[in-house]
Scaffold this active site. Sequence first.
Site, PDB file in Angstrom:
ATOM      1  N   HIS A  42       0.840  -1.205   0.000  1.00 36.98           N
ATOM      2  CA  HIS A  42       0.000   0.000   0.000  1.00 36.98           C
ATOM      3  C   HIS A  42       0.871   1.250   0.000  1.00 36.98           C
ATOM      4  CE1 HIS A  42      -2.805   2.893   2.254  1.00 36.98           C
ATOM      5  NE2 HIS A  42      -3.334   2.723   1.050  1.00 36.98           N
ATOM      6  N   ARG A  91     -11.629  26.242   0.451  1.00 38.72           N
ATOM      7  CA  ARG A  91     -10.888  24.982   0.482  1.00 38.72           C
ATOM      8  C   ARG A  91     -11.219  24.322   1.822  1.00 38.72           C
ATOM      9  NH1 ARG A  91      -9.416  20.193   0.337  1.00 38.72           N
ATOM     10  NH2 ARG A  91      -7.276  19.578  -0.162  1.00 38.72           N
ATOM     11  N   CYS A  97      -4.199  28.668  -1.786  1.00 36.66           N
ATOM     12  CA  CYS A  97      -4.118  27.221  -1.586  1.00 36.66           C
ATOM     13  C   CYS A  97      -2.762  26.727  -2.093  1.00 36.66           C
ATOM     14  CB  CYS A  97      -5.238  26.535  -2.353  1.00 36.66           C
ATOM     15  SG  CYS A  97      -5.176  24.740  -2.207  1.00 36.66           S
ATOM     16  N   TYR A 153       0.874  18.776   1.655  1.00 35.15           N
ATOM     17  CA  TYR A 153       1.398  20.152   1.632  1.00 35.15           C
ATOM     18  C   TYR A 153       2.912  20.198   1.862  1.00 35.15           C
ATOM     19  CZ  TYR A 153      -3.520  21.424   1.710  1.00 35.15           C
ATOM     20  OH  TYR A 153      -4.853  21.548   1.405  1.00 35.15           O
TER      21      TYR A 153
END
Lengths: 573, 573
Positions: free
Chosen positions: B138, B240, B289, B424
């Site tokens: 995974h 967002r 963003c 991020y």
Amino acid sequence: MRLLWRSLRGLVLHHRPHRRFLATISSTGNDQRKQQSHKWSSPGSRTERLLYAAYWAGGLALGYHWLSDGHKPLLAEAQVVPSDDEQEARARLWHITPRADLPNYKTDQVEQHNSAKTGIWITYGLGVYDVTDFADNHPGGDKILMAAGSAIDPFWAIYQQHNTLEVLELLEGFRIGNLEGVDLKPGASAAEDELGSPWAHEPQRHALLKPASKRPFNAEPPIGLLAEQFLTPNELFYVRNHLPVPVISAEEYELEIESGSSKKKDPLTLNLEEIKALPKHSVTAAIMCGGNRRSEMTKVKAVKGLSWGAGAVGNAKWSGARLCDVLREQGVQPDESKHVIFEGADLDPTSHPYGASIPLSKALDPRGDVILAYEMNGETLSRDHGYPIRVIVPGTVGARNVKWLTRIVVADKESDSHWQQNDYKGFSPSTDWDTVDFSKSDAIQAMPVTSAICTPQPGARVKPDDDDGHITVRGYAWSGGGRKIVRVDLTSDEGKSWHVAELEQEDSPDGRHYGWSLWTARLPISESSGSDVEIWAKAVDSAYNVQPEKFEHIWNLRGVLANAYHKVRVKIA
Amino acid sequence: MRLLWRSLRGLVLHHRPHRRFLATISSTGNDQRKQQSHKWSSPGSRTERLLYAAYWAGGLALGYHWLSDGHKPLLAEAQVVPSDDEQEARARLWHITPRADLPNYKTDQVEQHNSAKTGIWITYGLGVYDVTDFADNHPGGDKILMAAGSAIDPFWAIYQQHNTLEVLELLEGFRIGNLEGVDLKPGASAAEDELGSPWAHEPQRHALLKPASKRPFNAEPPIGLLAEQFLTPNELFYVRNHLPVPVISAEEYELEIESGSSKKKDPLTLNLEEIKALPKHSVTAAIMCGGNRRSEMTKVKAVKGLSWGAGAVGNAKWSGARLCDVLREQGVQPDESKHVIFEGADLDPTSHPYGASIPLSKALDPRGDVILAYEMNGETLSRDHGYPIRVIVPGTVGARNVKWLTRIVVADKESDSHWQQNDYKGFSPSTDWDTVDFSKSDAIQAMPVTSAICTPQPGARVKPDDDDGHITVRGYAWSGGGRKIVRVDLTSDEGKSWHVAELEQEDSPDGRHYGWSLWTARLPISESSGSDVEIWAKAVDSAYNVQPEKFEHIWNLRGVLANAYHKVRVKIA
């Protein structure tokens, strides 16, 4: 005339005009100060100023000597078969012995042979050698290229392993000629130089500093040495002087601080002892010239400025008093619209001091780490680096880190010096000398992110590691404003694949990484890479700003801010 | 069953778990807090958790609706070879479609397969899958084990990178059966949705906001409107959201501040009135963003993330209390190694709140202008923008400007939330999902310099001015960290000539330009330009950082930091 020279020399070298200037302004009104002081400290009449300027010109025309020092022939011929020791002793004289069977060359002829393309010539003593074919086999790798077109003497002074009979014999096998003595221009100027020129008291410099200009002295170390140590040795730290180095004694030195405060004695005058008595603060900071890497930008289109390589940067631990402590003690309050002006003791031909300014917010911020430095890497600041006091403005272009600091003014406007107003600014690529308006552009303060490959050097022949076919690349990266380098990416296939370098950086806190980062990357070289490989380096800072790809679109007429990808072409052995 | 839904809905929507969580931790030791709170705030039994997750699944199935709208018929078989879009639309229905060729399982049967020893079964919609062999591979590591024996729906709702045809096909390959007793048919779920889903209380949005995803709601305004006003109208400000919008009443709202101070009452709890009673501070700041302009980067190579245009940015005047005042009042001292963690009232399926952190140095710096904002452009903050309190961290990526702020912790480490640790962040272009190690990369804080052309828009037909043959181009530019935009350059001939734009920006002081700059440029169009012209924009900030030229060399697998030149191709009329 001699008298005039002497008095001018006195003005420039003994720092008195500035001291008297300080004394003068401390008792006059604010607006008139500058004008008054300039009237006072420049030679009075127009003729006198002209002569003073002419003297400067004479000084500038003088050549640079260290290369020719010690190049006098010392030798007698040997008469009998020598012992090994004798043979070695004699070999040690070859390079300072002219050979009648070979032609003579001038230094500028040697200088032209500085790459694989032009052939690689070097000098040692007065011997001239063509080492083009040897360079690839040099046990020290491409370091030999650092001397291409010039003298190996300073390198051999460090790398003493060359001092063997075997190496000397090898070298003499490459001998192609003799170096002619450096032709000094007018003998009269040389004599004057010794007596009273503004340049007469320049400090001694390390032979490895390669001058981009000699007067004023501007020099960078060989880039191949730059990434060897995290803290750049003081004597190899690039020197960027705008004017002659002033002579300042510790006893006479005074720093005037005009804070505009009404609460305290203002201006405040501090001597060296008083500055040293303030709390001592240290900061590791790289200082970089605004023109670092200009020589790469020039290849797109000519610019005006010294042709710096990528060595106009160094990293040091600076120690001194914090400017914010001094200013706060004087009662200076935060004010976003204000600036702090710095003046040096170095005077231009019109007796204006070198000057620059920074925003007051930077000066007052404890995390700004602006210091009145008297130590560099634990040693007393040298004269070339600003003895006795240089203001260190971490993260900010070198030009604002004023040396030989004599005056600080908290002001409503930026410094009106040439270097603040009409230099060290960026412009659009389409701005030329016909259209430029310096008043429309912002003075460079914090510098953008950049990086450079220090080894291998351009044209070097690099042998991939036998085990895994990788080559090792090493260099520096830095960003202004205290921004940390977070990543350096390398490619050897024009960006089709990128490899992340290992970083060596100070384990200091977030947000104020004023020191540079050194980095090492291992790049895979495949057979499809061919024999010529261009390595690219690009750095990323903690604001995730990246270097631009190429110079075309950041070109500017002054050749500053040359931070495109660093690209080095090497040959794969 | 209905009762259970309602109580679950209460947990998620009414913010009580968090409030009680705050009450709980205020009287317990530090280390046990998180664990305790989670135990408390998630549904108690495993069955309850499963049902809670199943509820999310219902919401998710509905969420997919919008994607499949227009891909009718929803469940009917296609008769012809489907297009890629159709194929993907059909794949999105697999998990809510029973397969007659496979057996049915009850939830308690699935529950028993929750480890490597018993085999790892998961459900998605009404599909049952055996992923025992896949778990080790995974890409998200062992996070998959969090869903072992239960539903992955709520996780996929957050980790949206699963939402691809490739992943759906992979999953269907592991299908072993159908989950009994789950009615996920769109109609039935829709009814549930109105009653008690986490999405039932989403606010009304302006029709012009174009959603990149509806649940959670993520939308940007048309870029053509963006440069019309210096302050973006609140209702057009991009949204967002990472999770459903919580319902918070002004009366119930509390903000807990855990400063680690031993001098004051700690933690401190402030209600809305108390925050409003603190000195009010306003700052104009653009919020952007991290994924703004991702859709351009995607063209180089696919990335995972919402396909934002250049409109995931807005500029507003925010007002509230200064965080530095609150923290200093609490006795927090500067410490470069510390961080400030923010938590929102928006909860993920495991009842973890949205979280992020910033360096303490930013929070304590008066010039950092971090505020606990309750007003946006003079109006009460709307629910979509964080009512009643959003922390505004000027110059810093939107993700750290936590909405619905309920908790602040001064801590030794960054937030351990998914969004701080595993999202991020920037990476090298050659880092892929097989090699990525999020722990090796720095969380985005200050954003790099960028710009965008707002008008004309791509494909527009533009008529040059009759008088002088120029066209007018307008857009925005911004850089993080308070760095001012000092120049925007435009070209219509691929950089052969550049034209400097006029800037419209707040006349605020050096060093803290948190607001954006709007700009207007007039570009000459010559006959040789042809009928198709590509306009490029690039901005330069006060650290003279520039945008990179193209996306190839800044590409990263999450598609963040997409700040290459903005290029718009238009037709000349």
